[in-house]
Design an enzyme around this catalytic site. Structure first.
Site, PDB file in Angstrom:
ATOM      1  N   THR A   1      13.384  29.138 -18.385  1.00 31.36           N
ATOM      2  CA  THR A   1      14.284  30.175 -17.813  1.00 31.36           C
ATOM      3  C   THR A   1      15.601  30.337 -18.443  1.00 31.36           C
ATOM      4  O   THR A   1      16.112  30.488 -19.554  1.00 31.36           O
ATOM      5  CB  THR A   1      14.503  30.364 -16.393  1.00 31.36           C
ATOM      6  OG1 THR A   1      13.399  30.648 -15.350  1.00 31.36           O
ATOM      7  CG2 THR A   1      15.374  31.534 -15.860  1.00 31.36           C
TER       8      THR A   1
ATOM      9  N   ASP B   1      18.304  35.684 -12.939  1.00 35.16           N
ATOM     10  CA  ASP B   1      17.800  36.246 -12.040  1.00 35.16           C
ATOM     11  C   ASP B   1      17.754  37.117 -11.421  1.00 35.16           C
ATOM     12  O   ASP B   1      18.966  37.348 -10.802  1.00 35.16           O
ATOM     13  CB  ASP B   1      16.315  36.057 -12.057  1.00 35.16           C
ATOM     14  CG  ASP B   1      16.894  34.989 -10.896  1.00 35.16           C
ATOM     15  OD1 ASP B   1      17.458  34.631 -10.288  1.00 35.16           O
ATOM     16  OD2 ASP B   1      16.004  33.879 -10.963  1.00 35.16           O
TER      17      ASP B   1
ATOM     18  N   ASP C   1       1.090  -1.256   0.010  1.00 35.75           N
ATOM     19  CA  ASP C   1       0.190  -0.130   0.087  1.00 35.75           C
ATOM     20  C   ASP C   1       1.046   1.279   0.105  1.00 35.75           C
ATOM     21  O   ASP C   1       0.174   2.814  -0.070  1.00 35.75           O
ATOM     22  CB  ASP C   1      -0.982   0.050   1.123  1.00 35.75           C
ATOM     23  CG  ASP C   1      -0.186   0.049   2.148  1.00 35.75           C
ATOM     24  OD1 ASP C   1       1.226  -0.256   2.212  1.00 35.75           O
ATOM     25  OD2 ASP C   1      -0.875   0.237   3.579  1.00 35.75           O
TER      26      ASP C   1
ATOM     27  N   ARG D   1      11.634  25.924  -2.244  1.00 34.69           N
ATOM     28  CA  ARG D   1      10.888  26.925  -3.303  1.00 34.69           C
ATOM     29  C   ARG D   1       9.804  27.858  -2.615  1.00 34.69           C
ATOM     30  O   ARG D   1       9.408  28.507  -3.355  1.00 34.69           O
ATOM     31  CB  ARG D   1      11.361  26.190  -4.687  1.00 34.69           C
ATOM     32  CG  ARG D   1      11.814  26.704  -5.530  1.00 34.69           C
ATOM     33  CD  ARG D   1      12.059  26.320  -7.233  1.00 34.69           C
ATOM     34  NE  ARG D   1      11.513  24.688  -6.704  1.00 34.69           N
ATOM     35  CZ  ARG D   1      11.899  23.927  -7.608  1.00 34.69           C
ATOM     36  NH1 ARG D   1      12.048  24.260  -9.516  1.00 34.69           N
ATOM     37  NH2 ARG D   1      11.214  22.667  -7.524  1.00 34.69           N
TER      38      ARG D   1
ATOM     39  N   LYS E   1      13.651  39.581 -15.235  1.00 37.53           N
ATOM     40  CA  LYS E   1      13.064  39.223 -16.197  1.00 37.53           C
ATOM     41  C   LYS E   1      11.735  39.057 -15.920  1.00 37.53           C
ATOM     42  O   LYS E   1      11.672  39.027 -13.944  1.00 37.53           O
ATOM     43  CB  LYS E   1      13.043  37.316 -16.682  1.00 37.53           C
ATOM     44  CG  LYS E   1      12.750  36.264 -15.260  1.00 37.53           C
ATOM     45  CD  LYS E   1      13.420  34.957 -15.270  1.00 37.53           C
ATOM     46  CE  LYS E   1      12.644  34.357 -14.432  1.00 37.53           C
ATOM     47  NZ  LYS E   1      13.552  34.903 -13.463  1.00 37.53           N
TER      48      LYS E   1
ATOM     49  N   ASP F   1      22.737  29.093 -12.218  1.00 40.38           N
ATOM     50  CA  ASP F   1      21.504  28.436 -11.113  1.00 40.38           C
ATOM     51  C   ASP F   1      21.740  27.995  -9.917  1.00 40.38           C
ATOM     52  O   ASP F   1      22.471  26.922 -10.666  1.00 40.38           O
ATOM     53  CB  ASP F   1      20.164  28.596 -11.981  1.00 40.38           C
ATOM     54  CG  ASP F   1      19.173  29.557 -11.819  1.00 40.38           C
ATOM     55  OD1 ASP F   1      19.173  29.442 -10.549  1.00 40.38           O
ATOM     56  OD2 ASP F   1      18.259  29.540 -12.648  1.00 40.38           O
TER      57      ASP F   1
ATOM     58  N   ALA G   1      13.218  23.661 -17.321  1.00 42.58           N
ATOM     59  CA  ALA G   1      14.148  24.297 -18.316  1.00 42.58           C
ATOM     60  C   ALA G   1      13.803  25.831 -19.009  1.00 42.58           C
ATOM     61  O   ALA G   1      14.440  26.230 -20.082  1.00 42.58           O
ATOM     62  CB  ALA G   1      14.960  23.839 -19.159  1.00 42.58           C
TER      63      ALA G   1
ATOM     64  N   HIS H   1      17.973  26.780  -2.259  1.00 39.67           N
ATOM     65  CA  HIS H   1      17.157  27.836  -3.404  1.00 39.67           C
ATOM     66  C   HIS H   1      17.145  28.997  -2.205  1.00 39.67           C
ATOM     67  O   HIS H   1      17.350  30.380  -3.075  1.00 39.67           O
ATOM     68  CB  HIS H   1      16.015  27.323  -3.461  1.00 39.67           C
ATOM     69  CG  HIS H   1      14.971  28.223  -4.391  1.00 39.67           C
ATOM     70  ND1 HIS H   1      15.232  28.699  -5.844  1.00 39.67           N
ATOM     71  CD2 HIS H   1      14.280  28.964  -4.462  1.00 39.67           C
ATOM     72  CE1 HIS H   1      14.430  29.780  -5.965  1.00 39.67           C
ATOM     73  NE2 HIS H   1      14.453  29.602  -5.346  1.00 39.67           N
TER      74      HIS H   1
ATOM     75  N   ASP I   1      14.720  23.339 -13.286  1.00 36.19           N
ATOM     76  CA  ASP I   1      13.241  22.162 -13.101  1.00 36.19           C
ATOM     77  C   ASP I   1      13.075  22.144 -14.086  1.00 36.19           C
ATOM     78  O   ASP I   1      13.488  20.547 -15.625  1.00 36.19           O
ATOM     79  CB  ASP I   1      12.372  22.968 -12.479  1.00 36.19           C
ATOM     80  CG  ASP I   1      10.926  22.023 -11.899  1.00 36.19           C
ATOM     81  OD1 ASP I   1      11.690  21.007 -12.930  1.00 36.19           O
ATOM     82  OD2 ASP I   1      10.181  22.913 -10.906  1.00 36.19           O
TER      83      ASP I   1
END
Length: 316
Positions: free
Chosen positions: A231, A174, A42, A101, A197, A223, A229, A135, A227
């Site tokens: 950006t 960024d 399970d 994040r 951005k 960076d 990609a 992050h 994730d």
């Protein structure tokens, strides 16, 4: 380093990244701790410790990468098992910290899930966290136990130094990544540029303009996480359109979900350098992607914590 002989140091792994864990114990010179992480039909997690940990300094290696909730639960149950088996200290090694994040309330009624995960790890019974390139660095303060924060920039910087690229400019995708870009730029003795951005919604990035001189230069975008990609590939295309002669990219944590691999393959990025903080499946191992190992730096950090030495010396 071969045959690190101290019976009071033990390293275990859960299921997120056993290949990295094996590299780490090989670097230290230890056998892998004998444990099984199994799942009932399970989905419930069961931990079987097949050796004594009484009085030992135990290190558990587990990235909370996809499937995030499953790997997080494995970690929590492993920590509980070690606590109940009388381990002297339980040190959780999380090369990639999932939910990082979600570190603040960006909108009304948002959860702060990075803090919730820290609370869960604290409550389970961990005594210390060793992690890499959070992050947001303030996540260290979400824990009520010591956090050793390792850096990926030295590993990435060494790779680019050895490539002997000419006319380099280091680019932050960024404003939030400027500190990271500056650390890499200092190692490469290069200037930096910033991509300004606007992100209209999650996982959607819209490049606005580039702050800094990139014309005729070799751009290296750095960076912490890549994730989907979106950006990084938009940034690479914008840099080429603005006169860069070549674009490389690098990150510590290659989440690479959804359309990421296709986007990278079709982008103007010449090479993407990542680490093995998250394992890459065979479907993600394209020619453009090169993987560097974080095992030596994590292995050294484990030895230093066990011997009660400074971890920050690793980055001097």
């Amino acid at each position: 380093m071969a045959n690190y002989r101290d019976p009071k140091l033990k390293v275990f792994t859960c299921n997120a990244n056993p290949a990295l864990a094996k590299e780490i114990v090989d670097h230290i010179g230890l056998p892998m701790g004998n444990a099984q992480v199994v799942h009932f039909s399970d989905g419930e997690v069961q931990i079987k410790l097949n050796e004594s940990v009484r009085g030992a300094d135990v290190f558990v290696i587990q990235s909370t990468s996809a499937p995030v909730n499953e790997h997080l639960m494995e970690l929590l149950v492993m920590v509980d098992a070690l606590k109940r088996a009388s381990a002297k200290s339980i040190n959780v090694v999380i090369p990639y910290y999932g939910y990082a994040r979600q570190d603040r309330k960006a909108r009304a009624r948002d959860p702060i899930t990075a803090k919730l995960v820290a609370n869960l790890i604290d409550t389970a019974g961990a005594h210390r966290v060793i992690t890499m390139d959070l992050h947001a660095t303030q996540i260290q303060g979400f824990f009520d136990i010591p956090v050793d924060h390792l850096l990926g920039v030295p590993i990435l910087g060494k790779h680019f130094s050895e490539k002997n690229l000419q006319d380099v400019v280091v680019v932050s995708p960024d404003h939030g990544g400027v500190t990271r870009a500056r650390k890499l730029a200092e190692r490469l003795e290069a200037p930096i540029a910033i991509i300004d951005k606007r992100r209209p919604e999650p996982n959607v990035a819209e490049v606005m303009n580039i702050v800094g001189n990139i014309e005729g230069r070799t751009a290296i975008i750095i960076d912490d996480i890549i994730d989907t990609a979106g950006t990084i590939t938009l940034a690479a295309n914008a840099l080429m359109e603005s006169g860069a002669k070549a674009v490389y990219a690098c990150c510590t944590h290659p989440v690479l979900s959804g359309p990421a691999i296709e986007r990278i393959q079709n982008s103007s990025i010449e090479e993407l350098i990542v680490t093995n903080s998250i394992p890459l499946g065979p479907e993600k191992r394209i020619d453009k992607i090169k993987v560097l190992s974080v095992a030596p730096i994590i292995g050294e950090a484990i030895i230093r914590v066990h011997e009660e030495l400074s971890v920050s010396k690793l980055f001097d």
